[in-house]
Design a protein around this motif. Structure first.
Motif, PDB file in Angstrom:
ATOM      1  N   ASP A 154       0.856  -1.190   0.000  1.00 54.69           N
ATOM      2  CA  ASP A 154       0.000   0.000   0.000  1.00 54.69           C
ATOM      3  C   ASP A 154       0.892   1.239   0.000  1.00 54.69           C
ATOM      4  OD1 ASP A 154      -2.199   1.668   0.110  1.00 54.69           O
ATOM      5  OD2 ASP A 154      -2.439   1.481   2.284  1.00 54.69           O
ATOM      6  N   PRO A 155       1.601   1.503  -1.109  1.00 52.69           N
ATOM      7  CA  PRO A 155       2.616   2.565  -1.152  1.00 52.69           C
ATOM      8  C   PRO A 155       2.054   3.951  -0.852  1.00 52.69           C
ATOM      9  CG  PRO A 155       2.756   1.144  -3.076  1.00 52.69           C
ATOM     10  CD  PRO A 155       1.471   0.805  -2.387  1.00 52.69           C
ATOM     11  N   GLN A 156       2.814   4.693  -0.084  1.00 55.49           N
ATOM     12  CA  GLN A 156       2.478   6.098   0.141  1.00 55.49           C
ATOM     13  C   GLN A 156       2.579   6.853  -1.184  1.00 55.49           C
ATOM     14  OE1 GLN A 156       5.238   7.685   2.972  1.00 55.49           O
ATOM     15  NE2 GLN A 156       4.296   6.670   4.734  1.00 55.49           N
ATOM     16  N   SER A 157       1.907   7.984  -1.238  1.00 56.49           N
ATOM     17  CA  SER A 157       2.063   8.894  -2.369  1.00 56.49           C
ATOM     18  C   SER A 157       1.658  10.280  -1.909  1.00 56.49           C
ATOM     19  CB  SER A 157       1.214   8.454  -3.573  1.00 56.49           C
ATOM     20  OG  SER A 157      -0.165   8.513  -3.242  1.00 56.49           O
ATOM     21  N   GLY A 158       1.927  11.259  -2.718  1.00 54.43           N
ATOM     22  CA  GLY A 158       1.564  12.627  -2.361  1.00 54.43           C
ATOM     23  C   GLY A 158       2.462  13.192  -1.280  1.00 54.43           C
ATOM     24  N   ILE A 159       1.949  14.165  -0.553  1.00 58.50           N
ATOM     25  CA  ILE A 159       2.745  14.880   0.441  1.00 58.50           C
ATOM     26  C   ILE A 159       2.432  14.342   1.833  1.00 58.50           C
ATOM     27  CG2 ILE A 159       3.227  17.129   1.482  1.00 58.50           C
ATOM     28  CD1 ILE A 159       2.562  18.369  -1.260  1.00 58.50           C
ATOM     29  N   GLN A 160       3.462  13.869   2.507  1.00 50.29           N
ATOM     30  CA  GLN A 160       3.352  13.377   3.882  1.00 50.29           C
ATOM     31  C   GLN A 160       4.007  14.424   4.791  1.00 50.29           C
ATOM     32  OE1 GLN A 160       1.805  10.320   4.510  1.00 50.29           O
ATOM     33  NE2 GLN A 160       1.418  10.274   2.296  1.00 50.29           N
ATOM     34  N   ARG A 161       3.206  15.036   5.675  1.00 51.09           N
ATOM     35  CA  ARG A 161       3.707  16.108   6.538  1.00 51.09           C
ATOM     36  C   ARG A 161       3.904  15.604   7.960  1.00 51.09           C
ATOM     37  NH1 ARG A 161       3.276  20.853   3.758  1.00 51.09           N
ATOM     38  NH2 ARG A 161       1.741  20.896   2.056  1.00 51.09           N
ATOM     39  N   PHE A 162       4.976  16.072   8.595  1.00 53.22           N
ATOM     40  CA  PHE A 162       5.311  15.676   9.960  1.00 53.22           C
ATOM     41  C   PHE A 162       5.545  16.923  10.795  1.00 53.22           C
ATOM     42  CE2 PHE A 162       6.640  12.513   6.914  1.00 53.22           C
ATOM     43  CZ  PHE A 162       6.211  11.310   7.459  1.00 53.22           C
ATOM     44  N   ASP A 163       4.860  17.006  11.971  1.00 50.31           N
ATOM     45  CA  ASP A 163       5.002  18.189  12.813  1.00 50.31           C
ATOM     46  C   ASP A 163       5.046  17.802  14.286  1.00 50.31           C
ATOM     47  OD1 ASP A 163       2.372  17.531  13.411  1.00 50.31           O
ATOM     48  OD2 ASP A 163       1.490  19.219  12.323  1.00 50.31           O
ATOM     49  N   LEU A 164       4.962  18.790  15.165  1.00 47.34           N
ATOM     50  CA  LEU A 164       5.007  18.515  16.607  1.00 47.34           C
ATOM     51  C   LEU A 164       3.845  17.641  17.053  1.00 47.34           C
ATOM     52  CD1 LEU A 164       6.006  21.885  18.346  1.00 47.34           C
ATOM     53  CD2 LEU A 164       7.318  19.749  18.326  1.00 47.34           C
ATOM     54  N   ALA A 165       2.685  17.856  16.464  1.00 48.78           N
ATOM     55  CA  ALA A 165       1.495  17.136  16.912  1.00 48.78           C
ATOM     56  C   ALA A 165       1.615  15.630  16.712  1.00 48.78           C
ATOM     57  CB  ALA A 165       0.250  17.667  16.182  1.00 48.78           C
TER      58      ALA A 165
END
Length: 349
Positions: A299-310
């Protein structure tokens, strides 16, 4: 200005079939087929950013994610080093070579690969490409792994402001690009949130298209020495391998150092650890591992994966308990305010 005393992760293998900087052998190539809990026929290639493996920062974090994937998922891995001052065509050739050689996943570490990923990915629709620190939209087989660096940098700035004895701190950026300006922006806002009267030094080691500022420890040391001489007693860097020179200057002059991307307390020499106040980390290793895992699981990721403090994608480190413990409660309070939206951190200076 004298001071007294100031997570995870590991690594795997390496290299290139092109005329690249050698990592583990003269041919510049090594690899691994590690049997983890399960084995997989997925092959993963990772191309480093400027500075390469061993920067104790950004590239090393990606390297840890690659090793974890080899150990836990049983994938075959190989990593590729860049050459100093290489042309854009070399980056594209490196990615295309991986695709031609049958790598199922090709990961480009750093925004400098953006143009190459866009051009190469379109030619290899069955290969899963990922790029760290650049947003690429509209290409189905490209995943962008991006981070809220400004949020972690805000906490780095607050830590610096709470720790300075001279009301004077510094920021050293490797190359003045929009990405590194996110670190500067967050740091300055964090300092000013604590005390707007603190003096802030800001220096960049090089300007685009010169990216040597990410791979020149001697220049990092010189810039840090200059900031110290002007009065700064806590210095934060976002300069890749050049940050090793900043840490050297901290030890030599007895000022506090704030690391970036990886936990630079854990990676420092024993004699340097007392000077590492904290590090503004981003979990590049976790992002890399999860990208590879998604392909292995079908189930490959695609698009924009965002990572933050939350979601824990960025944070500050607490490894140096002696220095962090007195300010930890305040920093954690600021962290929660950012997560709750009570503090909004701008990504531009």
């Amino acid at each position: 200005m004298k001071r007294r005393n100031a997570a995870k992760f590991a690594a795997i293998a390496a290299a290139s079939v092109l005329a690249l900087t050698a990592c583990d052998n003269p041919a510049g190539e090594s690899g691994s087929e590690t049997e983890g809990e399960e084995s997989s026929d997925v092959r993963v290639g990772l191309a480093y950013d400027v500075g390469g493996r061993g920067d104790r920062s950004f590239n090393d974090s990606a390297y840890r994610g690659l090793e974890r994937a080899a150990e836990e998922l049983g994938v075959e891995t190989r990593d590729f080093e860049p050459s100093d001052g290489e042309a854009e065509s070399a980056k594209a050739d490196r990615l295309a070579t991986m695709a031609e050689e049958g790598f199922d996943v090709v990961i480009a570490v750093g925004f400098a690969y953006a143009e190459s990923v866009e051009s190469v990915a379109a030619d290899y629709p069955d290969v899963h490409f990922a790029i760290v620190d650049s947003e690429i939209e509209g290409i189905d087989n490209v995943t962008s792994l991006v981070f809220a660096e400004e949020q972690a940098s805000f906490l780095a700035g607050a830590a610096a402001a709470l720790s300075t004895e001279e009301d004077h701190v510094g920021f050293i950026g490797g190359v003045e690009t929009p990405l590194i300006q996110k670190f500067e922006a967050g740091f300055v806002q964090g300092v000013e949130h604590v005390d707007s009267d603190i003096n802030i030094e800001i220096d960049y080691l090089s300007q685009p298209p010169d990216f040597s500022g990410f791979s020149d420890p001697a220049q990092g040391r010189e810039a840090a020495q200059a900031q110290y001489d002007r009065g700064a007693d806590v210095i934060y860097h976002a300069a890749g391998a050049s940050g090793n020179g900043v840490l050297q200057a901290a030890e030599e002059n007895d000022f506090l150092f704030v690391g970036v991307d990886s936990d630079q307390y854990e990676n420092a020499e024993e004699s340097q650890k007392p000077y590492v106040l904290t590090s503004a980390i981003k979990q590049v290793d976790v992002a890399v591992f999860e990208m590879i895992e998604s392909v292995v699981e079908g189930d490959p990721q695609s698009g924009i994966q965002r990572f933050d403090l939350a979601d824990g994608g960025v944070d500050y480190t607490k490894s140096n308990e002696e220095l962090i413990s007195p300010i930890e409660e305040e920093l954690d309070g600021l962290k929660q305010q950012i997560i709750d939206g009570e503090i909004e951190v701008s990504s531009t200076p």
